[in-house]
Design a protein around this motif. Structure first.
Motif, short mmCIF file in Angstrom:
data_model
loop_
_atom_site.label_atom_id
_atom_site.label_comp_id
_atom_site.label_asym_id
_atom_site.label_seq_id
_atom_site.Cartn_x
_atom_site.Cartn_y
_atom_site.Cartn_z
N ARG A 91 87.01 59.66 117.10
CA ARG A 91 87.84 59.93 118.27
C ARG A 91 87.63 61.34 118.81
O ARG A 91 87.75 61.59 120.00
CB ARG A 91 89.30 59.71 117.96
N LYS A 92 87.37 62.25 117.91
CA LYS A 92 87.05 63.63 118.25
C LYS A 92 85.97 64.04 117.25
O LYS A 92 85.94 63.52 116.14
CB LYS A 92 88.31 64.50 118.09
N ARG A 93 85.11 64.95 117.64
CA ARG A 93 84.00 65.31 116.76
C ARG A 93 84.51 65.66 115.35
O ARG A 93 85.35 66.53 115.17
CB ARG A 93 83.22 66.49 117.32
N GLY A 94 84.02 64.89 114.36
CA GLY A 94 84.37 65.13 112.97
C GLY A 94 85.68 64.51 112.52
O GLY A 94 86.09 64.70 111.38
N ILE A 95 86.35 63.75 113.39
CA ILE A 95 87.60 63.09 113.04
C ILE A 95 87.41 61.59 113.24
O ILE A 95 87.20 61.13 114.36
CB ILE A 95 88.78 63.61 113.87
N PHE A 96 87.48 60.86 112.14
CA PHE A 96 87.16 59.43 112.17
C PHE A 96 88.39 58.58 111.86
O PHE A 96 89.22 58.94 111.03
CB PHE A 96 86.06 59.12 111.13
N TYR A 97 88.44 57.45 112.54
CA TYR A 97 89.51 56.47 112.34
C TYR A 97 88.91 55.15 111.89
O TYR A 97 87.76 54.83 112.21
CB TYR A 97 90.28 56.25 113.65
N ARG A 98 89.71 54.39 111.18
CA ARG A 98 89.33 53.04 110.77
C ARG A 98 90.53 52.14 111.07
O ARG A 98 91.62 52.37 110.53
CB ARG A 98 89.00 53.02 109.28
N LYS A 99 90.30 51.16 111.91
CA LYS A 99 91.37 50.23 112.29
C LYS A 99 92.63 50.97 112.72
O LYS A 99 93.72 50.76 112.20
CB LYS A 99 91.69 49.28 111.14
N ARG A 100 92.49 51.88 113.63
CA ARG A 100 93.60 52.64 114.23
C ARG A 100 94.27 53.63 113.28
O ARG A 100 95.26 54.25 113.63
CB ARG A 100 94.65 51.70 114.82
N GLU A 101 93.78 53.76 112.08
CA GLU A 101 94.36 54.70 111.12
C GLU A 101 93.40 55.86 110.88
O GLU A 101 92.19 55.66 110.76
CB GLU A 101 94.63 54.02 109.78
N ALA A 102 93.96 57.06 110.79
CA ALA A 102 93.14 58.21 110.43
C ALA A 102 92.47 57.92 109.09
O ALA A 102 93.10 57.40 108.17
CB ALA A 102 94.00 59.45 110.35
N PHE A 103 91.18 58.24 109.00
CA PHE A 103 90.41 57.88 107.81
C PHE A 103 89.68 59.08 107.20
O PHE A 103 89.58 59.20 105.99
CB PHE A 103 89.40 56.80 108.19
N LEU A 104 89.18 59.98 108.04
CA LEU A 104 88.34 61.07 107.54
C LEU A 104 88.36 62.23 108.52
O LEU A 104 88.28 62.03 109.73
CB LEU A 104 86.90 60.56 107.38
N HIS A 105 88.47 63.44 107.98
CA HIS A 105 88.33 64.65 108.79
C HIS A 105 87.83 65.77 107.88
O HIS A 105 87.81 65.64 106.66
CB HIS A 105 89.64 65.02 109.49
N PHE A 106 87.42 66.86 108.50
CA PHE A 106 86.80 67.97 107.77
C PHE A 106 87.60 69.25 107.95
O PHE A 106 88.24 69.47 108.97
CB PHE A 106 85.37 68.17 108.25
N HIS A 107 87.52 70.11 106.92
CA HIS A 107 88.19 71.41 106.92
C HIS A 107 87.18 72.48 106.56
O HIS A 107 86.17 72.21 105.90
CB HIS A 107 89.30 71.45 105.87
N GLU A 108 87.51 73.71 106.96
CA GLU A 108 86.73 74.87 106.52
C GLU A 108 87.68 75.90 105.96
O GLU A 108 88.84 75.99 106.37
CB GLU A 108 85.90 75.44 107.66
N ASP A 109 87.17 76.64 105.00
CA ASP A 109 87.98 77.60 104.28
C ASP A 109 87.03 78.64 103.71
O ASP A 109 85.82 78.41 103.64
CB ASP A 109 88.73 76.86 103.15
N THR A 110 87.55 79.75 103.25
CA THR A 110 86.68 80.74 102.61
C THR A 110 86.03 80.18 101.36
O THR A 110 84.99 80.66 100.93
CB THR A 110 87.48 82.02 102.26
N ALA A 111 86.63 79.14 100.78
CA ALA A 111 86.08 78.50 99.59
C ALA A 111 84.98 77.49 99.93
O ALA A 111 84.33 76.96 99.04
CB ALA A 111 87.17 77.79 98.80
N GLY A 112 84.78 77.19 101.22
CA GLY A 112 83.71 76.27 101.61
C GLY A 112 84.16 75.23 102.62
O GLY A 112 85.20 75.38 103.27
N LEU A 113 83.37 74.19 102.71
CA LEU A 113 83.64 73.07 103.61
C LEU A 113 84.17 71.89 102.80
O LEU A 113 83.72 71.65 101.68
CB LEU A 113 82.37 72.66 104.35
N PHE A 114 85.12 71.16 103.39
CA PHE A 114 85.78 70.07 102.69
C PHE A 114 85.93 68.87 103.60
O PHE A 114 86.06 69.01 104.82
CB PHE A 114 87.15 70.51 102.19
#
Length: 86
Positions: free
Chosen positions: A28-51
């Motif tokens: 729906r938005k770059r890096g934010i994924f939905y599955r069957k209308r439900e939020a399914f996957l997204h990404f974070h950044e932090d000083t500890a790395g990418l998640f």
């Protein structure tokens, strides 16, 4: 921990390409994924790395995966593929 910005998502380009190939997901938005209308996957950044936060097979909670190294990304992609099948 903030959601991944453009620079972090650029660094995850190959991972995003693999995720986009998984059936049943809508980005729906770059890096934010939905599955069957439900939020399914997204990404974070932090000083500890990418998640990546990925919904579990029960789809009731997220599991956080560190995706800063090639090995971590491989582990994450295996889990993402498995989660889309269930």
């Amino acid at each position: 921990m903030k959601h991944a910005g453009a620079e972090a998502l650029d660094a995850l380009g190959p991972v995003l390409l693999e995720v986009r190939r998984l059936e049943g997901l809508t980005e729906r938005k770059r890096g934010i994924f939905y599955r069957k209308r439900e939020a399914f996957l997204h990404f974070h950044e932090d000083t500890a790395g990418l998640f990546a936060d990925l919904k579990t097979a029960t789809r009731s909670e997220y599991v956080r995966f560190r995706v800063s190294t090639a090995a971590e990304r491989k582990t994450f992609l295996v889990a993402a593929k498995k989660a889309t099948v269930s």
